[in-house]
Design an enzyme around this catalytic site. Structure first.
Site, PDB file in Angstrom:
ATOM      1  N   ARG A   1      -6.034   2.900  18.686  1.00 40.44           N
ATOM      2  CA  ARG A   1      -5.512   4.180  19.189  1.00 40.44           C
ATOM      3  C   ARG A   1      -6.115   4.627  20.508  1.00 40.44           C
ATOM      4  NH1 ARG A   1      -6.032   7.110  13.438  1.00 40.44           N
ATOM      5  NH2 ARG A   1      -4.231   6.157  12.429  1.00 40.44           N
TER       6      ARG A   1
ATOM      7  N   GLY B   1       0.816  -1.219   0.000  1.00 37.60           N
ATOM      8  CA  GLY B   1       0.000   0.000   0.000  1.00 37.60           C
ATOM      9  C   GLY B   1       0.848   1.265   0.000  1.00 37.60           C
TER      10      GLY B   1
ATOM     11  N   HIS C   1      -0.716  16.971   4.273  1.00 36.76           N
ATOM     12  CA  HIS C   1      -1.895  17.563   4.901  1.00 36.76           C
ATOM     13  C   HIS C   1      -1.490  18.884   5.548  1.00 36.76           C
ATOM     14  CE1 HIS C   1      -3.690  13.771   4.187  1.00 36.76           C
ATOM     15  NE2 HIS C   1      -3.775  13.290   5.401  1.00 36.76           N
TER      16      HIS C   1
ATOM     17  N   ARG D   1     -11.127  17.764   2.402  1.00 36.03           N
ATOM     18  CA  ARG D   1     -10.264  17.044   1.432  1.00 36.03           C
ATOM     19  C   ARG D   1      -9.984  17.979   0.267  1.00 36.03           C
ATOM     20  NH1 ARG D   1      -7.774  12.591   2.840  1.00 36.03           N
ATOM     21  NH2 ARG D   1      -9.734  11.738   3.645  1.00 36.03           N
TER      22      ARG D   1
ATOM     23  N   CYS E   1      -2.841  10.834  10.734  1.00 34.66           N
ATOM     24  CA  CYS E   1      -1.823  11.687  10.085  1.00 34.66           C
ATOM     25  C   CYS E   1      -2.056  13.189  10.305  1.00 34.66           C
ATOM     26  CB  CYS E   1      -1.732  11.370   8.594  1.00 34.66           C
ATOM     27  SG  CYS E   1      -3.285  10.935   7.831  1.00 34.66           S
TER      28      CYS E   1
ATOM     29  N   SER F   1      -1.973  -9.941  -3.506  1.00 34.85           N
ATOM     30  CA  SER F   1      -0.554  -9.623  -3.754  1.00 34.85           C
ATOM     31  C   SER F   1       0.376 -10.805  -3.515  1.00 34.85           C
ATOM     32  CB  SER F   1      -0.114  -8.478  -2.845  1.00 34.85           C
ATOM     33  OG  SER F   1      -0.947  -7.379  -3.011  1.00 34.85           O
TER      34      SER F   1
END
Ligand SMILES: NC(=O)c1ccc[n+]([C@@H]2O[C@H](COP(=O)([O-])OP(=O)(O)OC[C@H]3O[C@@H](n4cnc5c(N)ncnc54)[C@H](OP(=O)(O)O)[C@@H]3O)[C@@H](O)[C@H]2O)c1
Length: 338
Positions: free
Chosen positions: A100, A13, A251, A244, A129, A41
């Site tokens: 998280r 990825g 970002h 977005r 992120c 994959s």
């Protein structure tokens, strides 16, 4: 650091590929490297600094002997397989949002709250992120003056949605380029369905992620909850909006933040300039194009808040695939490896 048996899960990825490149660039002491992805994959060969590695199927990969496993294959895979890897003795560094907010799992930004990593019980989470980029600059200000409240608006690139986001932007830019006059007159034709609810090519989407509660998206709630956990400041007020934008990588976040005591712009500038992994651009305007491919985040437009005292406003931008994901995961692995 002694050499370590390493696994990269989600190796094919956008983040996984960046992790392999980051391990190589930082000369991580890899004893053996295993790469895992989906059934699609299996058998693909990846050229790495440690030789050609054949991709294995995560579903039936045997974790025995792995020292550190860097996961970026999505929430469901992390929920299912991270405990299996941790029980077999690996320290899992997880890029997904699956763990998280689990109180047993440290949520770590290297250079902001490194010490938290040491309390792990087998899984360490890499923050979202956007939160990561923002807190690289805000963390040192909080340490000095105590963050009370912030209003943060993100401008998130399409690579934050993985390979599918990147392909959608490329396809839609091509689609609209066939008739640019239609962009002016509003007679454009809807492109084939892509990664987002509305077109992203030549457009801006005031909604990143999925609405989950009270009109807020999961991306917005991550900014609230992860900030509080990382800064150990459960009462900090966060007003988030995640947008977005048609940008490939990096970002940006425009933030106004208020503190317990008056934090002047000069002191804020000194703190930001001294923070590891952060560069203050006082005279230049940092953009996503400037931040992409860099390990550090860039801060600009630093100024005092107008409406209320004890606050500063600034813009911070960072590479979501590097500090926002791969670099931080590798830095956590370095902390664990000693
Ligand atoms: N992109 C970012 O900026 C960013 C930042 C921080 C965190 N993250 C997180 O990192 C993770 C990966 O994101 P990405 O952007 O790299 O996504 P991506 O480009 O779509 O890659 C997804 C990876 O997961 C693998 N995968 C998918 N389904 C699988 C399955 N059933 N079993 C095993 N492997 C599977 C894929 O393998 P195949 O190629 O075989 O399908 C691929 O290697 C996500 O959890 C994301 O939230 C992303």
């Amino acid at each position: 650091m002694s050499e370590i048996s390493l696994a990269v899960v989600g190796a094919t990825g956008a983040v996984g590929r960046e992790i392999i490149a980051t391990l190589q660039r930082r000369k991580f002491p890899v004893d053996s490297l295993r790469l895992m992805a989906s059934e699609r994959s299996v058998g693909t060969t990846v050229e790495t600094a440690w030789g050609d590695v054949t991709v294995e199927n995560l579903a039936d990969a045997e974790p025995a002997g792995i020292g550190i496993a860097l996961f970026s294959a999505g929430d469901d895979r992390s929920k299912e397989h991270a405990p299996r890897f941790a029980e077999a003795g690996a320290v899992v560094v997880d890029n997904s949002s699956a763990w998280r907010m689990d109180p047993r799992v440290p949520l770590v930004i290297a250079d902001v709250n490194d010490a938290a990593a040491m309390g792990h019980e087998g899984i360490i989470a890499n923050p979202n992120c956007t939160t990561m980029v923002l807190l690289m600059a805000l963390g040192p200000l909080h340490g000095a003056a105590g963050l009370v409240e912030m209003v943060a608006t993100s401008y998130q690139s399409v690579s934050g949605s993985g390979q599918q986001g990147i392909e959608t932007l490329l396809d839609e830019v091509d689609h609209f380029a066939k008739d640019t006059e239609a962009l002016r007159t509003g007679t454009w034709e809807t492109p084939s369905p892509g990664a987002y609810v509305r077109p992203i090519g030549w457009n801006v989407l005031p909604l990143a992620g999925n609405v989950v509660s009270d009109g807020y998206t999961d991306e917005e709630l991550k900014l609230v909850n992860e900030t509080r956990k990382i800064l150990e400041a459960p009462d900090v007020m966060v007003e988030p909006t995640c947008v977005r934008v048609p940008v490939m990588v990096s970002h940006g976040i425009a933030v106004s933040a208020w503190f317990e005591r008056d934090l002047g712009v000069t002191e804020a500038a000194d703190l930001i300039a001294a923070a590891p992994g952060v560069e203050l651009w006082a005279d230049k305007v940092p953009t996503p194009l400037d931040a992409s491919g860099r390990y550090g985040v860039l801060v600009g437009r630093l100024r005092p808040t107008i409406g209320r005292s004890r606050g500063v406003s600034f813009w911070v931008v960072g590479d979501n695939l590097r500090k926002g994901a791969a670099l931080n995961a590798v830095q956590i692995a370095e902390l664990v490896a000693g």
